[in-house]
Design a protein around this motif. Structure first.
Motif, PDB file in Angstrom:
ATOM      1  N   MET A   1     -10.756  55.206 -15.052  1.00 27.37           N
ATOM      2  CA  MET A   1     -12.203  55.142 -15.136  1.00 27.37           C
ATOM      3  C   MET A   1     -12.666  53.783 -14.597  1.00 27.37           C
ATOM      4  SD  MET A   1     -14.472  55.800 -18.544  1.00 27.37           S
ATOM      5  CE  MET A   1     -14.770  57.529 -18.373  1.00 27.37           C
ATOM      6  N   LYS A   2     -13.707  53.789 -13.777  1.00 26.97           N
ATOM      7  CA  LYS A   2     -14.220  52.566 -13.163  1.00 26.97           C
ATOM      8  C   LYS A   2     -14.841  51.640 -14.212  1.00 26.97           C
ATOM      9  CE  LYS A   2     -17.532  51.080  -9.650  1.00 26.97           C
ATOM     10  NZ  LYS A   2     -18.044  49.961 -10.378  1.00 26.97           N
ATOM     11  N   ARG A   3     -14.537  50.358 -14.047  1.00 28.71           N
ATOM     12  CA  ARG A   3     -15.162  49.360 -14.896  1.00 28.71           C
ATOM     13  C   ARG A   3     -16.622  49.206 -14.504  1.00 28.71           C
ATOM     14  NH1 ARG A   3     -11.430  45.585 -17.250  1.00 28.71           N
ATOM     15  NH2 ARG A   3     -12.974  43.939 -17.177  1.00 28.71           N
ATOM     16  N   ILE A   4     -17.483  48.945 -15.476  1.00 33.58           N
ATOM     17  CA  ILE A   4     -18.885  48.648 -15.212  1.00 33.58           C
ATOM     18  C   ILE A   4     -19.016  47.131 -15.184  1.00 33.58           C
ATOM     19  CG2 ILE A   4     -21.238  48.782 -16.086  1.00 33.58           C
ATOM     20  CD1 ILE A   4     -20.434  51.403 -17.478  1.00 33.58           C
ATOM     21  N   SER A   5     -19.574  46.606 -14.107  1.00 32.09           N
ATOM     22  CA  SER A   5     -19.719  45.153 -13.981  1.00 32.09           C
ATOM     23  C   SER A   5     -21.193  44.772 -14.130  1.00 32.09           C
ATOM     24  CB  SER A   5     -19.159  44.668 -12.644  1.00 32.09           C
ATOM     25  OG  SER A   5     -19.742  45.366 -11.564  1.00 32.09           O
ATOM     26  N   ILE A   6     -21.420  43.780 -14.999  1.00 30.06           N
ATOM     27  CA  ILE A   6     -22.783  43.341 -15.325  1.00 30.06           C
ATOM     28  C   ILE A   6     -22.882  41.833 -15.130  1.00 30.06           C
ATOM     29  CG2 ILE A   6     -24.554  43.208 -17.116  1.00 30.06           C
ATOM     30  CD1 ILE A   6     -23.132  45.589 -18.473  1.00 30.06           C
ATOM     31  N   LEU A   7     -23.926  41.405 -14.446  1.00 32.13           N
ATOM     32  CA  LEU A   7     -24.205  39.989 -14.242  1.00 32.13           C
ATOM     33  C   LEU A   7     -25.544  39.672 -14.902  1.00 32.13           C
ATOM     34  CD1 LEU A   7     -23.346  37.318 -12.807  1.00 32.13           C
ATOM     35  CD2 LEU A   7     -24.801  38.051 -10.889  1.00 32.13           C
ATOM     36  N   PHE A   8     -25.534  38.728 -15.846  1.00 35.72           N
ATOM     37  CA  PHE A   8     -26.757  38.264 -16.504  1.00 35.72           C
ATOM     38  C   PHE A   8     -27.242  37.020 -15.757  1.00 35.72           C
ATOM     39  CE2 PHE A   8     -24.328  40.430 -19.837  1.00 35.72           C
ATOM     40  CZ  PHE A   8     -25.279  41.301 -20.326  1.00 35.72           C
ATOM     41  N   VAL A   9     -28.543  36.945 -15.454  1.00 34.37           N
ATOM     42  CA  VAL A   9     -29.055  35.856 -14.631  1.00 34.37           C
ATOM     43  C   VAL A   9     -30.286  35.207 -15.254  1.00 34.37           C
ATOM     44  CG1 VAL A   9     -29.991  35.244 -12.353  1.00 34.37           C
ATOM     45  CG2 VAL A   9     -28.195  36.987 -12.535  1.00 34.37           C
ATOM     46  N   CYS A  10     -30.263  33.876 -15.313  1.00 29.81           N
ATOM     47  CA  CYS A  10     -31.445  33.090 -15.666  1.00 29.81           C
ATOM     48  C   CYS A  10     -31.621  32.023 -14.589  1.00 29.81           C
ATOM     49  CB  CYS A  10     -31.343  32.516 -17.084  1.00 29.81           C
ATOM     50  SG  CYS A  10     -30.067  31.267 -17.336  1.00 29.81           S
ATOM     51  N   MET A  11     -32.368  30.999 -14.855  1.00 29.35           N
ATOM     52  CA  MET A  11     -32.663  30.010 -13.827  1.00 29.35           C
ATOM     53  C   MET A  11     -31.477  29.082 -13.533  1.00 29.35           C
ATOM     54  SD  MET A  11     -35.822  27.335 -13.493  1.00 29.35           S
ATOM     55  CE  MET A  11     -37.006  28.656 -13.547  1.00 29.35           C
ATOM     56  N   GLY A  12     -30.973  28.403 -14.550  1.00 25.50           N
ATOM     57  CA  GLY A  12     -29.923  27.407 -14.315  1.00 25.50           C
ATOM     58  C   GLY A  12     -28.551  27.801 -14.813  1.00 25.50           C
ATOM     59  N   ASN A  13     -28.439  28.949 -15.469  1.00 27.06           N
ATOM     60  CA  ASN A  13     -27.175  29.452 -16.018  1.00 27.06           C
ATOM     61  C   ASN A  13     -26.601  28.514 -17.076  1.00 27.06           C
ATOM     62  OD1 ASN A  13     -23.855  30.293 -14.830  1.00 27.06           O
ATOM     63  ND2 ASN A  13     -25.087  31.431 -16.274  1.00 27.06           N
ATOM     64  N   ILE A  14     -27.507  27.948 -17.914  1.00 27.23           N
ATOM     65  CA  ILE A  14     -27.015  27.104 -19.001  1.00 27.23           C
ATOM     66  C   ILE A  14     -27.574  27.499 -20.373  1.00 27.23           C
ATOM     67  CG2 ILE A  14     -26.475  25.092 -17.560  1.00 27.23           C
ATOM     68  CD1 ILE A  14     -29.135  23.833 -18.650  1.00 27.23           C
ATOM     69  N   CYS A  15     -28.610  28.329 -20.425  1.00 27.62           N
ATOM     70  CA  CYS A  15     -29.195  28.698 -21.722  1.00 27.62           C
ATOM     71  C   CYS A  15     -29.097  30.195 -21.991  1.00 27.62           C
ATOM     72  CB  CYS A  15     -30.659  28.257 -21.802  1.00 27.62           C
ATOM     73  SG  CYS A  15     -30.917  26.471 -21.799  1.00 27.62           S
ATOM     74  N   ARG A  16     -29.949  30.974 -21.336  1.00 24.57           N
ATOM     75  CA  ARG A  16     -30.060  32.399 -21.649  1.00 24.57           C
ATOM     76  C   ARG A  16     -28.902  33.233 -21.132  1.00 24.57           C
ATOM     77  NH1 ARG A  16     -35.846  32.988 -19.037  1.00 24.57           N
ATOM     78  NH2 ARG A  16     -34.889  31.412 -17.706  1.00 24.57           N
ATOM     79  N   SER A  17     -28.579  33.115 -19.861  1.00 20.50           N
ATOM     80  CA  SER A  17     -27.546  33.997 -19.302  1.00 20.50           C
ATOM     81  C   SER A  17     -26.152  33.733 -19.869  1.00 20.50           C
ATOM     82  CB  SER A  17     -27.558  33.976 -17.770  1.00 20.50           C
ATOM     83  OG  SER A  17     -27.368  32.697 -17.245  1.00 20.50           O
ATOM     84  N   PRO A  18     -25.764  32.484 -20.164  1.00 16.47           N
ATOM     85  CA  PRO A  18     -24.460  32.303 -20.809  1.00 16.47           C
ATOM     86  C   PRO A  18     -24.422  32.919 -22.210  1.00 16.47           C
ATOM     87  CG  PRO A  18     -25.260  30.203 -19.966  1.00 16.47           C
ATOM     88  CD  PRO A  18     -26.367  31.197 -19.811  1.00 16.47           C
TER      89      PRO A  18
ATOM     90  N   ARG B   1     -23.018  42.777  -4.207  1.00 19.67           N
ATOM     91  CA  ARG B   1     -22.039  43.820  -3.891  1.00 19.67           C
ATOM     92  C   ARG B   1     -21.084  44.055  -5.058  1.00 19.67           C
ATOM     93  NH1 ARG B   1     -19.203  41.062  -0.231  1.00 19.67           N
ATOM     94  NH2 ARG B   1     -17.711  40.471  -1.814  1.00 19.67           N
ATOM     95  N   ASP B   2     -20.705  42.967  -5.730  1.00 18.02           N
ATOM     96  CA  ASP B   2     -19.650  43.032  -6.743  1.00 18.02           C
ATOM     97  C   ASP B   2     -20.103  43.535  -8.114  1.00 18.02           C
ATOM     98  OD1 ASP B   2     -17.969  42.060  -4.789  1.00 18.02           O
ATOM     99  OD2 ASP B   2     -17.865  40.021  -5.607  1.00 18.02           O
ATOM    100  N   PHE B   3     -21.400  43.459  -8.412  1.00 19.45           N
ATOM    101  CA  PHE B   3     -21.882  43.849  -9.734  1.00 19.45           C
ATOM    102  C   PHE B   3     -22.693  45.140  -9.669  1.00 19.45           C
ATOM    103  CE2 PHE B   3     -20.703  39.501 -10.348  1.00 19.45           C
ATOM    104  CZ  PHE B   3     -20.104  39.517 -11.595  1.00 19.45           C
ATOM    105  N   ASP B   4     -22.389  46.036 -10.591  1.00 20.68           N
ATOM    106  CA  ASP B   4     -23.104  47.310 -10.679  1.00 20.68           C
ATOM    107  C   ASP B   4     -24.526  47.115 -11.177  1.00 20.68           C
ATOM    108  OD1 ASP B   4     -20.780  48.892 -10.042  1.00 20.68           O
ATOM    109  OD2 ASP B   4     -20.074  48.490 -12.077  1.00 20.68           O
ATOM    110  N   LEU B   5     -24.706  46.133 -12.042  1.00 24.94           N
ATOM    111  CA  LEU B   5     -25.999  45.899 -12.676  1.00 24.94           C
ATOM    112  C   LEU B   5     -26.230  44.403 -12.795  1.00 24.94           C
ATOM    113  CD1 LEU B   5     -28.472  47.031 -14.207  1.00 24.94           C
ATOM    114  CD2 LEU B   5     -27.042  47.085 -16.276  1.00 24.94           C
ATOM    115  N   ILE B   6     -27.369  43.939 -12.290  1.00 22.90           N
ATOM    116  CA  ILE B   6     -27.749  42.526 -12.381  1.00 22.90           C
ATOM    117  C   ILE B   6     -29.020  42.470 -13.219  1.00 22.90           C
ATOM    118  CG2 ILE B   6     -28.439  40.464 -11.106  1.00 22.90           C
ATOM    119  CD1 ILE B   6     -26.777  41.558  -8.732  1.00 22.90           C
ATOM    120  N   LEU B   7     -28.935  41.745 -14.336  1.00 23.24           N
ATOM    121  CA  LEU B   7     -30.049  41.695 -15.282  1.00 23.24           C
ATOM    122  C   LEU B   7     -30.677  40.302 -15.319  1.00 23.24           C
ATOM    123  CD1 LEU B   7     -28.539  43.780 -18.218  1.00 23.24           C
ATOM    124  CD2 LEU B   7     -30.236  44.480 -16.520  1.00 23.24           C
ATOM    125  N   ALA B   8     -31.926  40.215 -14.888  1.00 20.98           N
ATOM    126  CA  ALA B   8     -32.676  38.960 -14.896  1.00 20.98           C
ATOM    127  C   ALA B   8     -33.350  38.776 -16.251  1.00 20.98           C
ATOM    128  CB  ALA B   8     -33.727  38.975 -13.790  1.00 20.98           C
TER     129      ALA B   8
END
Length: 166
Positions: free
Chosen positions: A1-18, A82-89
C-alpha cells in the motif's frame, strides 16, 4: 500500500509547521500507522534554515510528551510539490506563496479547510506569549486528529489495527 506523504508549511518553519509535524507524527505512531505515512514540514521563507524550532514550540510540544527538538527548519523546495501528496499551509499568506510557485496539479490546501473543516487560519504565535503557542498546539492537535482519522481509517482497517484516534 502506498504511503501518504504530508508536508506542513508555515512561514519560517520554526513555530506552527514543526508542531504540526510533531503532533501528526506522534498520532500516527500511537495509531500504529507509521508505515503508512511520511510527514515533514517546511517554510515559505528561508530565514531560519538549519535552525531548530522556536524554543517555545519545543517547550509546548514537550509539555504534551512530543519531542520536536531534533527537527531543523528548511525552505520549501520545488521537488516538494512532486514528492508530497498533500501540502498543508497554516494560513492564507503561505497558501498564496505556495500556489505561486507550485506546478499545476500540486495538492496544496489550507490546514483549516482540510483538517478542521472551518477555513480558519492557524495564527502565527511568534510575536506573542506562551498562551499563543498553547492555542496553536490545541488547534493543530484537533486538526491532526481529524486528518488522521480521515486518512488513516482505511489503512487501519487494511492492517487489522485499531486507531486510538477514534
Amino acid at each position: 500500500m502506498k504511503r501518504i506523504s504530508i508536508l506542513f508549511v508555515c512561514m519560517g518553519n520554526i513555530c506552527r509547521s514543526p508542531l504540526a509535524e510533531g503532533i501528526f507524527g506522534d498520532l500516527v505512531a500511537e495509531a500504529g500507522l507509521s508505515g503508512g505515512f511520511t510527514v515533514d514540514s517546511a517554510g515559505t521563507g528561508g530565514w531560519h534554515e538549519g535552525e531548530p524550532p522556536d524554543r517555545r514550540s519545543i517547550a509546548i510540544a514537550k509539555s504534551h510528551g512530543i519531542d520536536i527538538s531534533g527537527q531543523r527548519a528548511r525552505r520549501v523546495q520545488p521537488r516538494d510539490f512532486r514528492d508530497f501528496d498533500l501540502i498543508l499551509a497554516m494560513d492564507r499568506d503561505n497558501l498564496a506563496a505556495l500556489s505561486k510557485s507550485a506546478p499545476p496539479g500540486a495538492n496544496i490546501r489550507l490546514f483549516g479547510d482540510i483538517a478542521l473543516g472551518t477555513g480558519e487560519e492557524i495564527p502565527d504565535p511568534y510575536y506573542g506569549g506562551p498562551g499563543g503557542f498553547e492555542l496553536v498546539y490545541t488547534r493543530l492537535l484537533t486538526g491532526c486528529n481529524s486528518l488522521l482519522e480521515t486518512l488513516g481509517v482505511e489503512r487501519a482497517s487494511c492492517n487489522g489495527n485499531t486507531s486510538s484516534v477514534r
